[in-house]
Scaffold this active site. Structure first.
Site, short mmCIF file in Angstrom:
data_model
loop_
_atom_site.label_atom_id
_atom_site.label_comp_id
_atom_site.label_asym_id
_atom_site.label_seq_id
_atom_site.Cartn_x
_atom_site.Cartn_y
_atom_site.Cartn_z
N HIS A 18 -5.65 -23.77 50.20
CA HIS A 18 -4.18 -23.64 49.66
C HIS A 18 -3.43 -22.08 50.18
O HIS A 18 -2.40 -22.08 50.28
CB HIS A 18 -4.19 -23.34 48.19
N ASP A 61 -11.16 -26.44 47.65
CA ASP A 61 -10.07 -25.57 48.10
C ASP A 61 -10.93 -24.82 49.12
O ASP A 61 -11.28 -23.42 48.99
CB ASP A 61 -9.69 -24.43 46.92
N SER A 149 -6.60 -14.37 47.14
CA SER A 149 -7.11 -15.88 47.45
C SER A 149 -7.39 -16.05 48.98
O SER A 149 -7.25 -15.28 49.72
CB SER A 149 -6.00 -16.88 47.16
C1 4AZ Z 1 -3.93 -16.24 43.37
O1 4AZ Z 1 -2.68 -16.84 43.03
C2 4AZ Z 1 -4.99 -16.05 42.25
N1 4AZ Z 1 -7.54 -14.36 38.45
C3 4AZ Z 1 -6.00 -15.78 42.90
C4 4AZ Z 1 -7.18 -15.58 41.88
C5 4AZ Z 1 -7.00 -15.55 40.57
C6 4AZ Z 1 -5.41 -15.71 39.82
C7 4AZ Z 1 -4.53 -15.81 41.11
C8 4AZ Z 1 -7.83 -15.11 39.43
O2 4AZ Z 1 -4.02 -16.15 44.35
#
Ligand code: 4AZ
Length: 259
Positions: A18, A61, A149
């Site tokens: 993503h 993902d 992420s």
């Molecule tokens: C994000 O939006 C995201 N709490 C990644 C991890 C988490 C929340 C949001 C985990 O990239």
């Protein structure tokens, strides 16, 4: 919002599928902060290789990004064992994303240690594939957040997960793609797109011998007269061409601070 990743081969890094919009042209390689750091390398993106079945977060993902030339930074070992991490093991998420839900991005790469937890109390949409394809970890304020992420989840320094999704930050366990579930695809992708030297387990790279079967479908006399153009050779032997191209590009375009 940007994403993180983890270098698994000098010219390949593992991240979340993503995150495709974050890795279109160039990436910073290093321990990456929000400001310029002389230790960072700037490397062009050659191609993105999302896991073929990926459609939308958080299912499958996972993505590998091929760099246009190899990084000189250390690579991280990725986990090969399905039983790791075990339930309750301590794992470490690393990133420069938000430090609190709705807060500001971190100026530094930070990390948080937390136990892996049961995925079962997450809503079904976050776990459509079942918990086997994921690692869940954290809560009580210990979690990844937006901007983390694609970054690594480590167990004893080994890459076991990829930051994928969650509900807010620090409230519920975060969801990580379980690296060991995608082992065959990762190994195959490294053999196919990795710079030389390839890992010992890769099939030997032997350019096919020129033979009538490799030439375009033509009448025999016509084929015999044809001399292959340089472009035709490129398509026939992409790996040997890469081998010559990659090291020189690394040396000339972006010398690192140590050179
Ligand atoms: C994000 O939006 C995201 N709490 C990644 C991890 C988490 C929340 C949001 C985990 O990239």
């Amino acid at each position: 919002m940007n994403c993180g990743g983890a270098l698994i081969h000098p010219n390949l890094f593992l991240t979340a599928a993503h995150c495709h919009a974050s890795f279109k042209k160039q990436v910073f390689v290093g321990p990456v902060t929000q400001y310029w750091d002389a230790n960072m390398e700037i490397i062009n993106v050659e191609r993105q290789i999302p896991f073929p079945a990926f459609r939308e977060l958080p299912v499958d993902d996972i993505m590998i990004v091929q760099l246009a030339w190899p990084s000189t930074k250390a690579t991280v070992e990725y986990n090969r064992r399905a039983q790791v991490p075990a339930f309750g093991d301590t794992v470490t998420a690393v990133g420069a994303g938000l430090t609190t839900e709705g807060g500001s991005v971190s100026l530094y790469v930070e990390h948080v240690d937390m136990p892996t937890t049961n995925c079962a109390d997450l809503p079904a949409w976050l776990l459509r594939e079942g918990p086997d394809n994921h690692v869940c970890a954290g809560r009580n304020g210990k979690d990844a957040c937006q901007g983390d992420s694609g970054g690594p989840l480590l167990a004893n320094g080994v890459l076991v997960g990829i930051v994928s999704a969650g509900i807010g930050c620090g409230r519920r366990p975060g969801v990580y793609t379980r690296v060991s579930k995608y082992l065959d695809w990762i190994d195959d992708t490294i053999c196919q797109y990795g710079s030389f030297p390839l890992p010992a387990g890769c099939p030997p790279v032997t350019p096919p011998a020129a033979s009538p079967q490799n030439l375009p479908d033509r009448e025999p006399e016509e084929a015999a007269e044809r001399t292959p153009s340089p472009a035709a050779l490129d398509t026939a032997f992409p790996t040997s061409n890469d081998y010559e191209k990659v090291p020189s590009a690394a040396g000339t375009s972006f010398p690192t601070a140590s050179e």
